[in-house]
Design a protein around this motif. Structure first.
Motif, PDB file in Angstrom:
ATOM      1  N   GLN A  90      17.452 -10.594 -28.149  1.00 44.49           N
ATOM      2  CA  GLN A  90      17.772 -11.291 -29.412  1.00 44.49           C
ATOM      3  C   GLN A  90      17.073 -12.652 -29.402  1.00 44.49           C
ATOM      4  OE1 GLN A  90      22.000 -11.915 -30.054  1.00 44.49           O
ATOM      5  NE2 GLN A  90      21.613 -13.695 -31.343  1.00 44.49           N
ATOM      6  N   HIS A  91      17.176 -13.302 -28.245  1.00 44.77           N
ATOM      7  CA  HIS A  91      16.428 -14.532 -27.976  1.00 44.77           C
ATOM      8  C   HIS A  91      15.429 -14.174 -26.872  1.00 44.77           C
ATOM      9  CE1 HIS A  91      20.511 -16.429 -29.092  1.00 44.77           C
ATOM     10  NE2 HIS A  91      19.778 -16.263 -30.176  1.00 44.77           N
ATOM     11  N   PRO A  92      14.183 -13.823 -27.232  1.00 46.68           N
ATOM     12  CA  PRO A  92      13.316 -13.180 -26.239  1.00 46.68           C
ATOM     13  C   PRO A  92      12.668 -14.147 -25.237  1.00 46.68           C
ATOM     14  CG  PRO A  92      12.285 -13.181 -28.392  1.00 46.68           C
ATOM     15  CD  PRO A  92      13.629 -13.806 -28.579  1.00 46.68           C
ATOM     16  N   ASN A  93      12.974 -15.425 -25.319  1.00 44.69           N
ATOM     17  CA  ASN A  93      12.602 -16.330 -24.216  1.00 44.69           C
ATOM     18  C   ASN A  93      13.630 -16.220 -23.085  1.00 44.69           C
ATOM     19  OD1 ASN A  93      14.547 -17.547 -25.911  1.00 44.69           O
ATOM     20  ND2 ASN A  93      14.106 -19.568 -25.080  1.00 44.69           N
ATOM     21  N   GLU A  94      14.666 -15.416 -23.314  1.00 47.86           N
ATOM     22  CA  GLU A  94      15.683 -15.137 -22.290  1.00 47.86           C
ATOM     23  C   GLU A  94      15.332 -13.748 -21.760  1.00 47.86           C
ATOM     24  OE1 GLU A  94      19.167 -15.582 -24.727  1.00 47.86           O
ATOM     25  OE2 GLU A  94      18.601 -17.604 -25.308  1.00 47.86           O
ATOM     26  N   THR A  95      14.484 -13.731 -20.736  1.00 47.05           N
ATOM     27  CA  THR A  95      13.692 -12.531 -20.453  1.00 47.05           C
ATOM     28  C   THR A  95      14.337 -11.528 -19.500  1.00 47.05           C
ATOM     29  OG1 THR A  95      12.566 -13.959 -18.869  1.00 47.05           O
ATOM     30  CG2 THR A  95      11.443 -13.535 -20.943  1.00 47.05           C
ATOM     31  N   ALA A 145      10.624 -19.801 -29.140  1.00 45.24           N
ATOM     32  CA  ALA A 145      10.519 -18.342 -29.098  1.00 45.24           C
ATOM     33  C   ALA A 145      11.873 -17.659 -29.289  1.00 45.24           C
ATOM     34  CB  ALA A 145       9.908 -17.899 -27.775  1.00 45.24           C
ATOM     35  N   ARG A 146      12.923 -18.442 -29.331  1.00 44.16           N
ATOM     36  CA  ARG A 146      14.262 -17.900 -29.562  1.00 44.16           C
ATOM     37  C   ARG A 146      14.380 -17.260 -30.949  1.00 44.16           C
ATOM     38  NH1 ARG A 146      19.465 -19.758 -28.024  1.00 44.16           N
ATOM     39  NH2 ARG A 146      20.994 -19.814 -29.683  1.00 44.16           N
ATOM     40  N   TYR A 147      13.649 -17.831 -31.885  1.00 40.96           N
ATOM     41  CA  TYR A 147      13.846 -17.448 -33.287  1.00 40.96           C
ATOM     42  C   TYR A 147      12.874 -16.354 -33.732  1.00 40.96           C
ATOM     43  CZ  TYR A 147      16.704 -21.554 -33.006  1.00 40.96           C
ATOM     44  OH  TYR A 147      17.668 -22.433 -32.610  1.00 40.96           O
ATOM     45  N   LEU A 183      22.681  -8.966 -23.963  1.00 41.35           N
ATOM     46  CA  LEU A 183      22.170  -9.675 -22.784  1.00 41.35           C
ATOM     47  C   LEU A 183      21.338 -10.904 -23.163  1.00 41.35           C
ATOM     48  CD1 LEU A 183      21.148  -6.551 -20.649  1.00 41.35           C
ATOM     49  CD2 LEU A 183      23.397  -7.583 -20.972  1.00 41.35           C
ATOM     50  N   HIS A 184      21.750 -12.036 -22.615  1.00 43.48           N
ATOM     51  CA  HIS A 184      21.091 -13.310 -22.930  1.00 43.48           C
ATOM     52  C   HIS A 184      20.810 -14.106 -21.663  1.00 43.48           C
ATOM     53  CE1 HIS A 184      21.616 -13.706 -27.427  1.00 43.48           C
ATOM     54  NE2 HIS A 184      22.284 -12.597 -27.153  1.00 43.48           N
ATOM     55  N   GLY A 185      20.180 -15.275 -21.872  1.00 42.33           N
ATOM     56  CA  GLY A 185      19.930 -16.200 -20.776  1.00 42.33           C
ATOM     57  C   GLY A 185      19.971 -17.628 -21.287  1.00 42.33           C
ATOM     58  N   TYR A 186      19.747 -18.568 -20.403  1.00 35.24           N
ATOM     59  CA  TYR A 186      19.726 -19.984 -20.795  1.00 35.24           C
ATOM     60  C   TYR A 186      18.912 -20.743 -19.760  1.00 35.24           C
ATOM     61  CZ  TYR A 186      23.598 -20.983 -17.463  1.00 35.24           C
ATOM     62  OH  TYR A 186      24.368 -21.136 -16.348  1.00 35.24           O
ATOM     63  N   THR A 287      26.053 -11.786 -21.842  1.00 35.93           N
ATOM     64  CA  THR A 287      25.706 -12.421 -20.567  1.00 35.93           C
ATOM     65  C   THR A 287      24.854 -13.644 -20.842  1.00 35.93           C
ATOM     66  OG1 THR A 287      23.719 -11.057 -20.401  1.00 35.93           O
ATOM     67  CG2 THR A 287      25.689 -10.280 -19.238  1.00 35.93           C
ATOM     68  N   GLU A 288      24.985 -14.650 -19.982  1.00 32.79           N
ATOM     69  CA  GLU A 288      24.099 -15.811 -20.019  1.00 32.79           C
ATOM     70  C   GLU A 288      23.620 -16.038 -18.592  1.00 32.79           C
ATOM     71  OE1 GLU A 288      23.088 -17.268 -22.665  1.00 32.79           O
ATOM     72  OE2 GLU A 288      24.588 -16.830 -24.216  1.00 32.79           O
ATOM     73  N   TYR A 289      22.456 -15.487 -18.271  1.00 30.48           N
ATOM     74  CA  TYR A 289      21.906 -15.677 -16.925  1.00 30.48           C
ATOM     75  C   TYR A 289      20.900 -16.823 -16.978  1.00 30.48           C
ATOM     76  CZ  TYR A 289      20.263 -14.772 -12.265  1.00 30.48           C
ATOM     77  OH  TYR A 289      19.980 -14.916 -10.935  1.00 30.48           O
TER      78      TYR A 289
HETATM   79 ZN    ZN Z   1      20.526 -16.261 -26.171  1.00 30.62          ZN
END
Ligand code: ZN
Length: 323
Positions: A90-95, A145-147, A183-186, A287-289
């Motif tokens: 969804q936010h593809p900089n969170e790879t 790149a999130r958007y 699935l996400h990241g930060y 998830t926020e990895y």
């Molecule tokens: Zn995210």
């Protein structure tokens, strides 16, 4: 707001500092890269490999078109289990979530009765911006790149044309899933931004690493199921070698420099559990990895944790008597 894709591109050149503002036409070309072994991928996968790995999962293919015209691909693998939606990018900089969604779906697809949808790369236009920006600044988090190419966050898009968002609507409709694993990241190594004076509203809590973090959103009447699932998933994740130690190290650093985290810990994992009726699906585990921008062994550890999360949540959900 849909202002279009606003991309700050910083490059290093000798001489006077200059600023140039240009507009570019939408494009659908993808960056190419060599194929990596999925379980040992040390860097983000090329979009072509994401598509190829998805193609190995048996099931009904369904698609959407992004704003720029890229294909958003997904699979519906039907079985007798309770259905689950799995999504990444969804936010593809969170790879790491993109790789984790594919790895977990490939494992599940081999199990008798497995029942899920998987859409590993929901925002392919943002993903290509990430590839472009990483070429010159490989270790920056690249928030632009999130958007999407509309400049919005696809999850909050409610009006037609839905473009990328339609992949979720279709996944819900096809599977009837009551659980969405998103699935996400930060930022993984961001220690300057909190002091920079330009942290946007609502983003302050995500400026510093604090371990593998879970955000749980549930409809009001799903509270008990949400609590049970969170307890069960975190207990399973705690058994993964090294993961709790990473959490503890990052949380200790956070507390040294930024004070109390203010988050609830469940089995050693920071969790934010809240009632939210915004989603169609009654239970969402996010998830926020800390994965922006990591490579090599750190990247492998990240998508391995995402994979383990999906499998743990899938299994725990099947065992949940109350739903
Ligand atoms: Zn995210």
């Amino acid at each position: 707001m849909q202002p279009g894709q606003i991309v700050p591109e910083i490059s290093f050149v000798p001489g006077t500092t200059s600023l140039r503002i240009t507009s570019r036409a939408l494009a659908t070309a993808d960056h190419q890269a060599i194929k990596q072994p999925l379980e040992r991928a040390e860097a983000p996968l090329a979009a072509a490999q994401v598509s190829a790995e998805l193609g190995r999962i048996e099931g009904v293919a369904f698609t959407a078109l992004s704003r720029a015209g890229r294909l958003v691909e997904a699979r519906y693998h039907a079985g007798r289990d309770k259905p689950v939606m799995i999504s990444g990018g969804q936010h593809p900089n969170e790879t790491t979530g993109i790789v984790g969604a594919l790895r977990a779906a490939q494992v599940l697809a081999q199990r008798p009765g497995a029942h899920f949808t998987v859409s590993p790369l929901e925002n392919p236009d943002g993903y290509q911006i990430h590839w472009r920006l990483r070429a010159s600044n490989p270790a920056h988090m690249h928030h632009a790149a999130r958007y999407t190419a509309l400049g919005d966050d696809l999850e909050y898009r409610t009006e037609e044309p839905l473009y990328e968002k339609s992949i979720r609507v279709q996944a819900e409709r096809l599977s009837g899933a009551k659980l969405h694993l998103n699935l996400h990241g930060y930022p993984a190594h961001e220690w300057t931004r909190p002091l920079s004076g330009y942290v946007p509203r609502n983003f302050a809590m995500w400026t510093l690493p604090k371990g593998f973090f879970l955000v749980v959103r549930h409809h009001a009447d799903w509270r008990q199921a949400a609590e049970q699932l969170t307890a069960s998933v975190t207990a399973r994740l705690a058994a993964i070698p090294g993961l709790l130690e990473t959490n503890q190290r990052q949380i200790a650093l956070f507390e040294t420099h930024a004070g109390d985290t203010g988050f609830r810990l469940v089995n050693g994992f920071p969790c934010l559990i809240s009632a939210d009726d915004r989603h169609e699906v009654p239970l969402t585990l996010i998830t926020e990895y800390p994965d922006e921008t990591i490579y090599g062994e750190a990247f492998i550890t990240g998508h391995t944790a995402q994979t383990a999360f999906v499998l743990a949540a899938y299994e725990a959900y099947q065992a949940l008597a109350s739903v």
